[in-house]
Design a protein around this motif. Structure first.
Motif, PDB file in Angstrom:
ATOM      1  N   SER A 168       0.875  -1.259  -0.009  1.00 21.72           N
ATOM      2  CA  SER A 168       0.068  -0.007  -0.112  1.00 21.72           C
ATOM      3  C   SER A 168       0.849   1.228   0.190  1.00 21.72           C
ATOM      4  O   SER A 168       0.648   2.230  -0.741  1.00 21.72           O
ATOM      5  CB  SER A 168      -0.992   0.088   1.245  1.00 21.72           C
ATOM      6  OG  SER A 168      -1.826  -1.120   1.327  1.00 21.72           O
ATOM      7  N   LEU A 169       1.874   1.218   0.877  1.00 23.20           N
ATOM      8  CA  LEU A 169       2.811   2.602   0.713  1.00 23.20           C
ATOM      9  C   LEU A 169       3.345   2.796  -0.476  1.00 23.20           C
ATOM     10  O   LEU A 169       3.538   3.726  -0.937  1.00 23.20           O
ATOM     11  CB  LEU A 169       3.832   2.166   1.986  1.00 23.20           C
ATOM     12  CG  LEU A 169       3.409   2.942   3.458  1.00 23.20           C
ATOM     13  CD1 LEU A 169       4.635   2.457   4.460  1.00 23.20           C
ATOM     14  CD2 LEU A 169       3.357   4.052   3.464  1.00 23.20           C
ATOM     15  N   ALA A 170       3.862   1.507  -0.918  1.00 28.44           N
ATOM     16  CA  ALA A 170       4.818   1.438  -2.306  1.00 28.44           C
ATOM     17  C   ALA A 170       3.666   2.042  -3.279  1.00 28.44           C
ATOM     18  O   ALA A 170       4.083   3.120  -4.286  1.00 28.44           O
ATOM     19  CB  ALA A 170       5.045   0.276  -2.474  1.00 28.44           C
ATOM     20  N   HIS A 171       2.487   1.852  -3.306  1.00 27.00           N
ATOM     21  CA  HIS A 171       1.746   2.042  -4.320  1.00 27.00           C
ATOM     22  C   HIS A 171       1.264   3.708  -4.249  1.00 27.00           C
ATOM     23  O   HIS A 171       1.217   4.437  -5.160  1.00 27.00           O
ATOM     24  CB  HIS A 171       0.181   1.464  -4.320  1.00 27.00           C
ATOM     25  CG  HIS A 171      -0.815   1.941  -5.189  1.00 27.00           C
ATOM     26  ND1 HIS A 171      -0.799   1.591  -6.366  1.00 27.00           N
ATOM     27  CD2 HIS A 171      -1.831   2.923  -4.917  1.00 27.00           C
ATOM     28  CE1 HIS A 171      -1.970   2.138  -7.157  1.00 27.00           C
ATOM     29  NE2 HIS A 171      -2.576   2.871  -6.185  1.00 27.00           N
ATOM     30  N   MET A 197      -0.107   6.389  11.196  1.00 29.88           N
ATOM     31  CA  MET A 197       1.393   6.177  11.127  1.00 29.88           C
ATOM     32  C   MET A 197       1.853   6.038   9.646  1.00 29.88           C
ATOM     33  O   MET A 197       2.873   6.790   9.321  1.00 29.88           O
ATOM     34  CB  MET A 197       1.741   4.768  11.697  1.00 29.88           C
ATOM     35  CG  MET A 197       1.441   4.725  13.157  1.00 29.88           C
ATOM     36  SD  MET A 197       2.014   3.107  14.260  1.00 29.88           S
ATOM     37  CE  MET A 197       3.606   2.912  13.939  1.00 29.88           C
ATOM     38  N   ILE A 198       0.916   5.476   8.834  1.00 29.16           N
ATOM     39  CA  ILE A 198       1.225   5.424   7.364  1.00 29.16           C
ATOM     40  C   ILE A 198       1.039   7.047   6.563  1.00 29.16           C
ATOM     41  O   ILE A 198       1.978   7.225   6.050  1.00 29.16           O
ATOM     42  CB  ILE A 198       0.103   4.687   6.779  1.00 29.16           C
ATOM     43  CG1 ILE A 198       0.114   3.031   6.951  1.00 29.16           C
ATOM     44  CG2 ILE A 198      -0.033   4.714   5.206  1.00 29.16           C
ATOM     45  CD1 ILE A 198      -0.881   2.233   6.307  1.00 29.16           C
ATOM     46  N   PHE A 214       9.434   8.096  10.026  1.00 31.75           N
ATOM     47  CA  PHE A 214       8.489   8.611  10.714  1.00 31.75           C
ATOM     48  C   PHE A 214       8.846  10.078  11.033  1.00 31.75           C
ATOM     49  O   PHE A 214      10.262  10.426  11.041  1.00 31.75           O
ATOM     50  CB  PHE A 214       8.352   8.130  12.056  1.00 31.75           C
ATOM     51  CG  PHE A 214       7.862   6.736  11.992  1.00 31.75           C
ATOM     52  CD1 PHE A 214       6.428   6.688  11.481  1.00 31.75           C
ATOM     53  CD2 PHE A 214       8.474   5.608  12.310  1.00 31.75           C
ATOM     54  CE1 PHE A 214       5.961   5.182  11.539  1.00 31.75           C
ATOM     55  CE2 PHE A 214       8.042   4.289  12.183  1.00 31.75           C
ATOM     56  CZ  PHE A 214       6.609   4.204  11.768  1.00 31.75           C
ATOM     57  N   SER A 215       8.007  11.016  10.988  1.00 35.12           N
ATOM     58  CA  SER A 215       8.536  12.563  11.509  1.00 35.12           C
ATOM     59  C   SER A 215       8.987  12.226  12.995  1.00 35.12           C
ATOM     60  O   SER A 215       8.777  11.331  13.651  1.00 35.12           O
ATOM     61  CB  SER A 215       7.066  13.446  11.532  1.00 35.12           C
ATOM     62  OG  SER A 215       6.415  12.742  12.497  1.00 35.12           O
ATOM     63  N   LYS A 216       9.737  13.389  13.495  1.00 33.32           N
ATOM     64  CA  LYS A 216      10.028  13.243  14.643  1.00 33.32           C
ATOM     65  C   LYS A 216       8.947  13.268  15.746  1.00 33.32           C
ATOM     66  O   LYS A 216       9.396  12.323  16.917  1.00 33.32           O
ATOM     67  CB  LYS A 216      10.945  14.554  15.057  1.00 33.32           C
ATOM     68  CG  LYS A 216      11.924  14.784  16.385  1.00 33.32           C
ATOM     69  CD  LYS A 216      12.357  15.639  16.764  1.00 33.32           C
ATOM     70  CE  LYS A 216      13.289  15.505  18.110  1.00 33.32           C
ATOM     71  NZ  LYS A 216      12.328  15.344  19.402  1.00 33.32           N
ATOM     72  N   GLY A 217       8.181  13.839  15.666  1.00 36.50           N
ATOM     73  CA  GLY A 217       6.925  13.817  16.755  1.00 36.50           C
ATOM     74  C   GLY A 217       6.516  12.179  16.760  1.00 36.50           C
ATOM     75  O   GLY A 217       6.199  11.804  17.832  1.00 36.50           O
ATOM     76  N   VAL A 218       6.181  11.653  15.605  1.00 42.45           N
ATOM     77  CA  VAL A 218       5.391  10.333  15.646  1.00 42.45           C
ATOM     78  C   VAL A 218       6.696   9.514  16.021  1.00 42.45           C
ATOM     79  O   VAL A 218       6.329   8.488  16.794  1.00 42.45           O
ATOM     80  CB  VAL A 218       5.031   9.895  14.263  1.00 42.45           C
ATOM     81  CG1 VAL A 218       4.801   8.453  14.341  1.00 42.45           C
ATOM     82  CG2 VAL A 218       3.512  10.479  14.064  1.00 42.45           C
TER      83      VAL A 218
END
Length: 386
Positions: free
Chosen positions: A76-79, A258-259, A291-295
């Motif tokens: 899903s992420l790759a798509h 998260m995604i 991930f961003s620093k916050g996440v």
């Protein structure tokens, strides 16, 4: 769908160590995926634990269900990022093939047993499985996967050059002398997607499994980062929701959060670092898929909660203790009395000319076991039945 310029182009693949005609119906990366799925090691993942021992319940995740979940997220992420979906999925499906029975407790114990003979590392074992231990083809050992898949499997967590001096990485060093996997660079964007999909899957599903096992409650999670806000948002939308559906919807929303964060942070990094090609991504000074620093900080706090309330729970400590004894006792029995091994493994041990080589064969035998097989093999070896 047209791919992003920094995606892996299968038509430019470096190919296979042992050249083979191309498949008329599949891309090279899709063919790699199919070889993984049909491997013996992949099938055995259904009986290998993720956190709980595989026979503790039908609902807890095994390495197989985890690998499928990672592959789904990776595809899903790759798509969404316009990357090569086949390659991302293949690496995701492969990443746990080298895990021994009993999860990380099993890995730690095998490493301890093997310390005099080079140690044990599940990432290296995965590589040995796909390049040596799987024997399904008459022309070569292993699965003869493409360079891009091999690179992604061993480097999905980042450059590995600093590992090459470690005794447990000898198999990688030896292979790298045949075919340079460029251990000092990052892997492809697709491999990075597979790695972060693993993080997303296991953190979310450990929350799910921990709730199922009554190791903590929904109330315990309400102030924990990531999962707490997800649960509260569900309660706001559905005030009368039952705990089962609250758990399922909360985990689903946390995965989505998260995604979305990975997609946003990756886009920012690609733009900031001027990544235009797959080679740019390999030579970058940092991981692009992140991930961003916050996440990332929230995820660190979530992991700390899981460590205290789940991984250190006495029920799991008992399981790990039993697992360590089971593997250690079998390993040293086989080392001292190799004729207690099954005939085909005993013959392989007898053909080796050094203690190190014999120890590695015994380690391979144990590492390939499912949880249930290891428990039963230990019973046959140490419980006398008249």
């Amino acid at each position: 769908m047209s791919l992003a310029p920094y995606a892996e182009d299968v038509t430019k693949s470096l190919g296979r160590l042992n050249p083979q005609p191309e498949s008329p119906s599949r891309t090279a990366f899709a063919r790699d995926r199919d070889r993984i799925i049909h491997s013996t090691a992949f099938r055995r993942l259904k009986g290998k634990t993720q956190v709980f021992v595989a026979n503790e319940g039908d609902y807890f995740r095994t390495r197989l269900t985890h690998s499928l979940e990672v592959a789904q997220i990776a595809r899903s992420l790759a798509h969404s990022m316009k990357l090569n979906e086949d390659l991302a999925e293949t690496i995701a499906l492969s990443h746990d093939l080298g895990h021994p029975p009993f999860g990380h407790a099993g890995e730690d114990e095998l490493h301890k047993c093997m310390e005099p003979w080079g140690g044990f590392d599940h990432n290296v074992q995965t590589f040995r499985v796909i390049t040596k231990l799987e024997t399904r083809y008459p022309g070569f050992d292993g699965l003869n996967l493409t360079w891009e898949t091999l690179e992604g499997i061993i480097k999905h967590n980042g450059p590995v050059g600093h590992h090459m001096a470690e005794p447990s990485w000898k198999a990688i060093v030896d292979f790298n002398e045949q075919w340079d996997l460029r251990p000092d660079t990052f892997a492809s964007m697709e491999a990075q997607v597979a790695a972060i999909s693993d993080d997303i899957a296991y953190n979310n599903h450990d929350v799910d499994d921990g709730l199922r096992a009554d190791l903590f409650t929904i109330a315990d999670l309400l102030e924990v980062p990531l999962i707490g806000p997800a649960l509260r948002s569900v309660q706001k939308d559905w005030p009368n929701i039952d705990n089962r559906m609250l758990r399922l919807e909360g985990v689903r929303r946390m995965i989505g959060t998260m995604i979305e964060d990975v997609e946003g942070e990756t886009a920012r990094r690609l733009a900031a670092d001027g990544i235009q090609t797959a080679e740019d991504a390999r030579l970058a000074k940092r991981q692009m898929v992140a991930f961003s620093k916050g996440v990332f900080d929230d995820l660190t706090r979530l992991r700390a909660f899981l460590y205290e309330r789940m991984y250190k729970h006495y029920k799991l400590n008992r399981t790990r203790s039993h697992a360590r004894r089971t593997l250690s006792e079998m390993f040293f029995l086989f080392m001292n009395e190799p004729d207690t091994l099954p005939t085909e493994w005993f013959q392989v041990v007898c053909a080796k000319d050094s203690e190190t080589a014999r120890a590695r064969v015994i380690c391979d035998y144990i590492a390939g076991m499912t949880d249930a097989f290891a428990i039963e093999e230990h019973r046959r070896l140490f419980s006398f039945i008249g």
